[in-house]
Design a protein around this motif. Structure first.
Motif, PDB file in Angstrom:
ATOM      1  N   GLU A  95       0.933  -1.139  -0.168  1.00 53.91           N
ATOM      2  CA  GLU A  95      -0.093   0.012  -0.022  1.00 53.91           C
ATOM      3  C   GLU A  95       0.770   1.123   0.035  1.00 53.91           C
ATOM      4  O   GLU A  95       1.952   1.209   0.613  1.00 53.91           O
ATOM      5  N   THR A  96       0.656   2.255  -0.776  1.00 53.37           N
ATOM      6  CA  THR A  96       1.040   3.565  -0.628  1.00 53.37           C
ATOM      7  C   THR A  96       1.355   3.989   0.738  1.00 53.37           C
ATOM      8  O   THR A  96       0.545   4.149   1.602  1.00 53.37           O
ATOM      9  N   GLY A  97       2.583   4.586   0.971  1.00 51.52           N
ATOM     10  CA  GLY A  97       2.849   4.912   2.304  1.00 51.52           C
ATOM     11  C   GLY A  97       3.485   3.998   3.338  1.00 51.52           C
ATOM     12  O   GLY A  97       3.934   4.086   4.317  1.00 51.52           O
ATOM     13  N   GLU A  98       3.476   2.642   2.793  1.00 54.79           N
ATOM     14  CA  GLU A  98       3.791   1.640   3.638  1.00 54.79           C
ATOM     15  C   GLU A  98       5.350   1.769   4.017  1.00 54.79           C
ATOM     16  O   GLU A  98       6.246   1.980   2.929  1.00 54.79           O
ATOM     17  N   GLN A  99       5.818   1.361   5.173  1.00 50.59           N
ATOM     18  CA  GLN A  99       7.010   1.267   5.678  1.00 50.59           C
ATOM     19  C   GLN A  99       7.863   0.082   4.750  1.00 50.59           C
ATOM     20  O   GLN A  99       7.084  -1.033   4.854  1.00 50.59           O
ATOM     21  N   LEU A 100       9.060   0.443   4.064  1.00 46.82           N
ATOM     22  CA  LEU A 100       9.930  -0.581   3.687  1.00 46.82           C
ATOM     23  C   LEU A 100      11.270  -0.464   4.500  1.00 46.82           C
ATOM     24  O   LEU A 100      11.697   0.525   4.346  1.00 46.82           O
ATOM     25  N   THR A 101      11.959  -1.773   4.551  1.00 50.67           N
ATOM     26  CA  THR A 101      13.506  -1.653   5.050  1.00 50.67           C
ATOM     27  C   THR A 101      14.203  -2.663   3.956  1.00 50.67           C
ATOM     28  O   THR A 101      13.877  -3.829   3.738  1.00 50.67           O
ATOM     29  N   LEU A 102      15.164  -2.051   3.428  1.00 46.98           N
ATOM     30  CA  LEU A 102      16.075  -2.606   2.460  1.00 46.98           C
ATOM     31  C   LEU A 102      17.242  -2.619   2.784  1.00 46.98           C
ATOM     32  O   LEU A 102      17.830  -1.713   3.272  1.00 46.98           O
ATOM     33  N   THR A 103      18.107  -3.847   2.858  1.00 45.05           N
ATOM     34  CA  THR A 103      19.255  -3.973   3.202  1.00 45.05           C
ATOM     35  C   THR A 103      19.979  -4.288   1.894  1.00 45.05           C
ATOM     36  O   THR A 103      19.809  -5.420   1.508  1.00 45.05           O
ATOM     37  N   MET A 104      21.140  -3.762   1.484  1.00 49.63           N
ATOM     38  CA  MET A 104      21.840  -4.155   0.522  1.00 49.63           C
ATOM     39  C   MET A 104      23.332  -3.318   0.522  1.00 49.63           C
ATOM     40  O   MET A 104      23.358  -2.393   1.079  1.00 49.63           O
ATOM     41  N   CYS A 105      24.292  -3.918  -0.093  1.00 48.93           N
ATOM     42  CA  CYS A 105      25.706  -3.299  -0.203  1.00 48.93           C
ATOM     43  C   CYS A 105      25.978  -2.976   1.203  1.00 48.93           C
ATOM     44  O   CYS A 105      26.918  -1.797   1.471  1.00 48.93           O
ATOM     45  N   GLY A 106      25.716  -3.542   2.448  1.00 49.59           N
ATOM     46  CA  GLY A 106      26.035  -3.191   3.741  1.00 49.59           C
ATOM     47  C   GLY A 106      25.517  -2.093   4.203  1.00 49.59           C
ATOM     48  O   GLY A 106      25.846  -1.610   5.409  1.00 49.59           O
ATOM     49  N   TYR A 107      24.192  -1.625   3.499  1.00 46.26           N
ATOM     50  CA  TYR A 107      23.591  -0.376   4.244  1.00 46.26           C
ATOM     51  C   TYR A 107      22.095  -0.902   4.461  1.00 46.26           C
ATOM     52  O   TYR A 107      21.538  -1.892   3.652  1.00 46.26           O
ATOM     53  N   THR A 108      21.421  -0.382   5.320  1.00 47.14           N
ATOM     54  CA  THR A 108      20.198  -0.314   5.716  1.00 47.14           C
ATOM     55  C   THR A 108      19.196   0.694   5.486  1.00 47.14           C
ATOM     56  O   THR A 108      19.570   1.638   5.999  1.00 47.14           O
ATOM     57  N   PHE A 109      18.383   0.708   4.277  1.00 47.39           N
ATOM     58  CA  PHE A 109      17.752   1.901   3.971  1.00 47.39           C
ATOM     59  C   PHE A 109      16.115   1.876   4.642  1.00 47.39           C
ATOM     60  O   PHE A 109      15.527   0.838   4.474  1.00 47.39           O
ATOM     61  N   SER A 110      15.643   3.047   5.057  1.00 48.52           N
ATOM     62  CA  SER A 110      14.501   3.113   5.591  1.00 48.52           C
ATOM     63  C   SER A 110      13.855   3.727   4.647  1.00 48.52           C
ATOM     64  O   SER A 110      13.991   5.034   4.551  1.00 48.52           O
ATOM     65  N   LEU A 111      12.638   3.162   4.251  1.00 46.82           N
ATOM     66  CA  LEU A 111      11.928   3.757   3.084  1.00 46.82           C
ATOM     67  C   LEU A 111      10.226   3.921   3.208  1.00 46.82           C
ATOM     68  O   LEU A 111       9.940   2.880   4.222  1.00 46.82           O
ATOM     69  N   ARG A 112       9.703   4.343   2.414  1.00 42.66           N
ATOM     70  CA  ARG A 112       8.111   4.390   2.237  1.00 42.66           C
ATOM     71  C   ARG A 112       7.627   4.199   0.873  1.00 42.66           C
ATOM     72  O   ARG A 112       8.402   4.911  -0.008  1.00 42.66           O
ATOM     73  N   LEU A 113       6.812   3.409   0.536  1.00 37.71           N
ATOM     74  CA  LEU A 113       6.474   3.063  -0.664  1.00 37.71           C
ATOM     75  C   LEU A 113       5.659   4.514  -1.271  1.00 37.71           C
ATOM     76  O   LEU A 113       4.747   4.905  -0.872  1.00 37.71           O
ATOM     77  N   ASP A 114       5.931   4.892  -2.511  1.00 40.79           N
ATOM     78  CA  ASP A 114       5.699   5.919  -3.171  1.00 40.79           C
ATOM     79  C   ASP A 114       4.523   5.584  -4.059  1.00 40.79           C
ATOM     80  O   ASP A 114       3.559   6.360  -4.316  1.00 40.79           O
TER      81      ASP A 114
END
Length: 352
Positions: A48-67
Motif C-alpha cells: 500500500e502507498t505509504g507503507e514502511q519498507l526496510t531494504l538491506t543491500m551493499c552493507g547499508y540498511t535503508f528506511s523507506l516508504r512506498l511511493d
C-alpha cells in the motif's frame, strides 16, 4: 545490485523477494529513491502507498516508504510488477503534504525552524552554523514543510540530505570552501580517460495530429484545467489537472524526449475561501468535487448550487459575500527536464 545479501521487508514483517533493486540519490534531492522489480503479483497487491519498507543491500540498511507501484503486461507471459520507494522526508512535500502559509517569530534560530518543519516525521542532524532569523520574522506563502526547510538551509549555502536510516542532515553543499580549493587534498581523482563507456544515438519523435470523435451534440464542450507549480529546483515541478467532464486522462507534452512525466495518482483535498456573489453567481478558484459548507457573511441568498467552479444562489440576482468550504480532486504528475525550456502540457483521454 542482485545478490543474496539484498533483503526487503515490509512494515508488518513480510519478507519480499525482489528480482532487481536500484537505489539512487542526487545532490539536489533530499531523499533516496529505490526502484524495485517485485517478485510477483501477490507482493504487488499486498503493498500500500505509504507503507514502511526496510531494504538491506551493499552493507547499508535503508528506511523507506512506498511511493507508487505499477504493473507492466506484455502478453500473458510478460508481466512484471514494480514499486518505487522514497525516504520518509518525501512525505513532507507535494503531493503528500499540503501547501500552506508558514511563519516563524523573530528570534527563532534556523535550526529550531527546520526542526519544527520536519516535526516527528524524521530526526535532524545539524552540521551548519546556526543563525537567528530576521528581526521581522520569516514567512512562506503556499509552501510545503520540506520546501520551507530547504529554503532556510539553502540560504546559507547548505542542503538537506537523507541518510539511509531515514534521518536527515543539514550540511554544507561544498565540503571545502572555494578559497581552499587549491590546497585541498581530494579523496578521489577522476579524469576523462576513465570514462570507459560512451554512447550516442538519435531519436525520431513521432508527430501526429489528434482527432477526438464523440457521440455528443455540437453544444457539448470540455473545459479541462491544468496548473503547473514549480519546485525550488526550476527544472522540476508538479502538474495538476481537473478534467471537465471528469474522466480518465493522461498527461503528454510537446517538449524534448528528456522531459519526464511521473503519475502521482488522484489527490483529494479541501479548500476554504471567501467568494463574491454578483447577480446571484460566484466563481471558485478551483473546480469543486462537492460543496461542503456555505456561511453567508452579508445577505443570505439561500441555498447554493454547484456546477464545476460556479456557484448559483437560489434567491435570484442578489449580491453578497460567503465563506465556502468544498472538496476538490485532481490528477497529479511530477514533471522534470534537464534544461530550461518552454514545454506545453496537454491532457489526453486515457484508454479505459
Amino acid at each position: 545490485m542482485i545478490d543474496s545479501s539484498v533483503v526487503l521487508v515490509a512494515g508488518d514483517g513480510r519478507w519480499l523477494s525482489p528480482r532487481r533493486v536500484t537505489v539512487s540519490a542526487s545532490e539536489n534531492s533530499p531523499y533516496w529513491q529505490a526502484d524495485i522489480t517485485l517478485g510477483g503479483e501477490e507482493e504487488f497487491l499486498q503493498l500500500e502507498t505509504g507503507e514502511q519498507l526496510t531494504l538491506t543491500m551493499c552493507g547499508y540498511t535503508f528506511s523507506l516508504r512506498l511511493d507508487e507501484r505499477g504493473e507492466n503486461a506484455q502478453g500473458p507471459a510478460g508481466r512484471t510488477w514494480s514499486a518505487k520507494a522514497l525516504s520518509p522526508v518525501a512525505w513532507l512535500d507535494t503531493p503528500y503534504a499540503l501547501s500552506g502559509d508558514i511563519s516563524f517569530l523573530a528570534g527563532t534560530t534556523a535550526k529550531e525552524a527546520v526542526e519544527s518543519l520536519l516535526g516527528s516525521v524524521v530526526t535532524l542532524a545539524w552540521s551548519l552554523p546556526d543563525w537567528t532569523l530576521p528581526t521581522a520574522g520569516l514567512a512562506f506563502t503556499s509552501a510545503t514543510p520540506l520546501a520551507a526547510a530547504r529554503s532556510i538551509v539553502e540560504a546559507i549555502g547548505g542542503l538537506l540530505e537523507s541518510r539511509p536510516d531515514g534521518s536527515v542532515v543539514a550540511r554544507r553543499r561544498y565540503r571545502v570552501a572555494p578559497a581552499d580549493f587549491t590546497s585541498a587534498v581530494p579523496d578521489v581523482n577522476l579524469y576523462d580517460s576513465e570514462a570507459t563507456v560512451r554512447s550516442t544515438s538519435t531519436i525520431n519523435v513521432e508527430i501526429v495530429n489528434r482527432l477526438t470523435i464523440g457521440n455528443g451534440g455540437a453544444s457539448d464542450s470540455s473545459s479541462d484545467r491544468i496548473e503547473f507549480e514549480a519546485d525550488t529546483n526550476p527544472l522540476s515541478g508538479t502538474v495538476r489537472a481537473w478534467p471537465s467532464p471528469w474522466r480518465p486522462v493522461s498527461l503528454v507534452h510537446t517538449g524534448r524526449p528528456s522531459v519526464s512525466i511521473t503519475p502521482k495518482g488522484i489527490r483529494v483535498w479541501e479548500i476554504e475561501e471567501t467568494v463574491e456573489f454578483k447577480d446571484g453567481a460566484a466563481r471558485l478558484s478551483t473546480p469543486a468535487q462537492a460543496l461542503l459548507e456555505v456561511t453567508w457573511l452579508h445577505t443570505d441568498l439561500g441555498g447554493v448550487l454547484l456546477d464545476g467552479d460556479t456557484l448559483t444562489a437560489s434567491y435570484g440576482l442578489g449580491y453578497s459575500l460567503a465563506k465556502v468550504r468544498y472538496s476538490t480532486r485532481a490528477y497529479v504528475w511530477a514533471v522534470a527536464d534537464d534544461q530550461v525550456e518552454e514545454v506545453q502540457f496537454l491532457l489526453e483521454d486515457a484508454d479505459e
